[in-house]
Design an enzyme around this catalytic site. Structure first.
Site, PDB file in Angstrom:
ATOM      1  N   HIS A 115      11.876  44.448 -32.211  1.00  0.00           N
ATOM      2  CA  HIS A 115      12.623  45.548 -31.171  1.00  0.00           C
ATOM      3  C   HIS A 115      13.213  44.544 -30.254  1.00  0.00           C
ATOM      4  CE1 HIS A 115      10.425  49.328 -32.829  1.00  0.00           C
ATOM      5  NE2 HIS A 115      10.967  48.781 -33.805  1.00  0.00           N
TER       6      HIS A 115
ATOM      7  N   TYR B 150      10.857  56.781 -25.519  1.00  0.00           N
ATOM      8  CA  TYR B 150       9.783  57.254 -24.629  1.00  0.00           C
ATOM      9  C   TYR B 150      10.785  58.438 -23.900  1.00  0.00           C
ATOM     10  CZ  TYR B 150       7.053  53.209 -24.989  1.00  0.00           C
ATOM     11  OH  TYR B 150       5.990  52.052 -25.502  1.00  0.00           O
TER      12      TYR B 150
ATOM     13  N   TYR C 213       6.867  44.647 -20.386  1.00  0.00           N
ATOM     14  CA  TYR C 213       6.794  45.333 -21.550  1.00  0.00           C
ATOM     15  C   TYR C 213       6.639  44.229 -22.768  1.00  0.00           C
ATOM     16  CZ  TYR C 213       7.299  49.003 -25.119  1.00  0.00           C
ATOM     17  OH  TYR C 213       7.234  49.915 -26.219  1.00  0.00           O
TER      18      TYR C 213
ATOM     19  N   PRO D 123      -2.856  54.817 -23.497  1.00  0.00           N
ATOM     20  CA  PRO D 123      -1.688  54.073 -24.639  1.00  0.00           C
ATOM     21  C   PRO D 123      -0.187  53.987 -23.985  1.00  0.00           C
ATOM     22  CG  PRO D 123      -2.154  56.459 -25.178  1.00  0.00           C
ATOM     23  CD  PRO D 123      -3.162  56.123 -24.010  1.00  0.00           C
TER      24      PRO D 123
ATOM     25  N   LYS E 153      -0.311  48.814 -24.742  1.00  0.00           N
ATOM     26  CA  LYS E 153      -0.939  47.207 -24.165  1.00  0.00           C
ATOM     27  C   LYS E 153      -2.239  47.365 -24.784  1.00  0.00           C
ATOM     28  CE  LYS E 153       2.426  46.192 -21.835  1.00  0.00           C
ATOM     29  NZ  LYS E 153       3.296  45.118 -22.587  1.00  0.00           N
TER      30      LYS E 153
HETATM   31  C1  DHB Z   1       3.189  53.292 -29.957  1.00  0.00           C
HETATM   32  C2  DHB Z   1       2.019  53.508 -29.043  1.00  0.00           C
HETATM   33  C3  DHB Z   1       2.129  53.307 -27.981  1.00  0.00           C
HETATM   34  O1  DHB Z   1       1.514  53.879 -27.011  1.00  0.00           O
HETATM   35  C4  DHB Z   1       3.632  53.234 -27.256  1.00  0.00           C
HETATM   36  O2  DHB Z   1       3.739  52.817 -25.761  1.00  0.00           O
HETATM   37  C5  DHB Z   1       4.682  52.733 -28.311  1.00  0.00           C
HETATM   38  C6  DHB Z   1       4.230  52.727 -29.537  1.00  0.00           C
HETATM   39  C7  DHB Z   1       2.864  53.318 -31.383  1.00  0.00           C
HETATM   40  O3  DHB Z   1       1.848  53.794 -31.792  1.00  0.00           O
HETATM   41  O4  DHB Z   1       3.617  52.927 -32.320  1.00  0.00           O
END
Ligand code: DHB
Length: 392
Positions: A72, A201, A381, A289, A293
């Site tokens: 990505h 997001y 990121y 999440p 990270k």
């Molecule tokens: C996923 C989980 C995340 O916390 C995130 O920020 C982006 C992707 C995932 O499970 O694909």
């Protein structure tokens, strides 16, 4: 039984540590509370930082990831009815992230350990970690109703947040720092091609939502829910409708093959070592999440910890082991900060005053309108630097 490094936990951290030590001829044994199939089936995050990708490649574990993973170049933010791209590649000197599930990494590692001949003792309950201040700690464990002892030079606690390793840190020196959020994630895996090529997001007054993926056929999607919500409160249709509203882009719908609720928490336990016990991954810290990270942080811990063991066994120096906790925590806190920032930026907190809501808006406005803010976001990121041994 005796080994040099006894590793508690067969998650990505413990399995990777054992493999890197093997590459340098350092013996280790892994003790795991669950079965191999349980470890391989745990559904977790799936976005790998550039440093994690580099580390897996350097350790000879990149082949399937490079074949099946989806690189990505950026992310999208859904906000105020629009989709706003942030190019990670452009703002972070060509660095990228990769969509490849933690589940797949664990499967790759287990396969590698068959070739390595690693002793992995599964279904074993660690009952005590002894003598961590001596040169010969012991791990007492119970398997199939029998008690056993594993003698070692060092203990690496890689057994996650609910594991036993952190509890073996002396209470006189241990300090825990904790932040609980007033919301959770309801996550699904669906047999449906992801709508968007990169992660979206979404910040929405009804709550956060996230579109991600595991492959070109499997979508991973999440919505923010209250902490006391339950998967049974959400029919498949209600879930898809809510995702469409919050993300503002109609999702491809398909069979939902997994559904679960994840609580959100920030947590750090200091220090991350005492005597000959060293913590890595969720055993020492938890991130919410948002920003994906958790796994990446565990891999970065292992980069430092494996280098410190190699320094000890190959160069006879204890310096890196002595510095491990301090060095690792410096990076951990920066990643805690970024995960907290992403979480508070993107979620709807019903406790917030009007003033705080406007501050959150200003934060989003700033991120989407400032090159400096996007550069900082992209750097975090794609991942803060990790130290990879040059000649793994
Ligand atoms: C996923 C989980 C995340 O916390 C995130 O920020 C982006 C992707 C995932 O499970 O694909």
């Amino acid at each position: 039984m005796r080994t040099k490094v006894a590793i508690i936990g067969a998650g990505p951290a413990g399995l990777l540590l054992s493999h890197i030590l093997h590459l340098r001829g350092i013996s280790s044994v892994i003790i795991e509370a669950r079965s191999q199939s349980y470890c391989e089936a745990r559904i977790r995050a799936g976005i790998l930082e550039q440093g994690t990708v580099d580390m897996l490649r350097a350790a000879g574990l990149g082949a399937r990831m490079d074949r099946e993973g989806l690189p990505h170049h950026g992310i999208d933010i859904a906000f105020d009815g629009g989709i706003h791209p942030i190019s990670i590649e452009k703002y972070d000197s060509g660095r990228q992230v990769m969509a490849y599930g933690q589940t797949e990494i664990v499967k790759d590692l287990f396969r590698q350990h068959v070739d390595n001949g690693t002793v992995i003792i599964t279904d074993a309950e660690v009952t005590e970690i002894r003598e961590i201040d001596s040169a010969s700690p012991q791990i007492l464990y119970r398997r199939e109703g029998k008690d056993h002892t594993l003698n070692c030079d060092f203990v690496a606690g890689c057994d996650g947040f609910r594991g036993v390793s952190r509890k073996a840190m002396p209470t006189s020196i241990r300090n825990d720092f904790d932040l609980i959020y007033p919301y959770s994630w309801l996550g699904i895996l669906a047999k449906a091609p992801p709508m968007n090529k990169v992660v979206i997001y979404a910040q929405h007054p009804r709550g956060f939502a996230l579109q991600s993926m595991r492959s070109n056929e499997i979508s991973r999607l999440y919505i923010q829910v209250d902490n006391d919500d339950h998967v049974d409160n959400w029919s498949d249709e209600a879930l898809w409708d809510e995702l469409d509203i919050r993300i503002g882009v109609k999702q491809n719908r398909g069979a939902i093959i997994q559904k679960g609720i994840t609580p959100m928490r920030s947590f750090v336990s200091e220090p991350m070592s005492s005597g000959r016990l060293f913590l890595a991954g969720d055993a020492g810290h938890i991130v919410p999440p948002t920003g994906a990270k958790g796994l990446n942080l565990a891999i970065a811990d292992i980069a430092l910890l494996s280098a410190a063991f190699i320094d000890f066994y190959c160069d006879g120096s204890e310096a890196q082991l002595k510095d491990y906790s301090e060095r690792v925590l410096r990076r951990v806190w920066k990643v805690e900060r970024f995960s907290w920032f992403c979480t508070t930026l993107l979620h709807t907190d019903h406790r917030h005053s009007e003033f705080e809501k406007r501050l959150q808006r200003a934060d989003m406005d700033y991120l989407l309108s400032s090159d400096a803010a996007m550069k900082s976001f992209a750097e975090n990121y794609a991942g803060l630097p990790i130290e990879i041994l040059p000649d793994l």
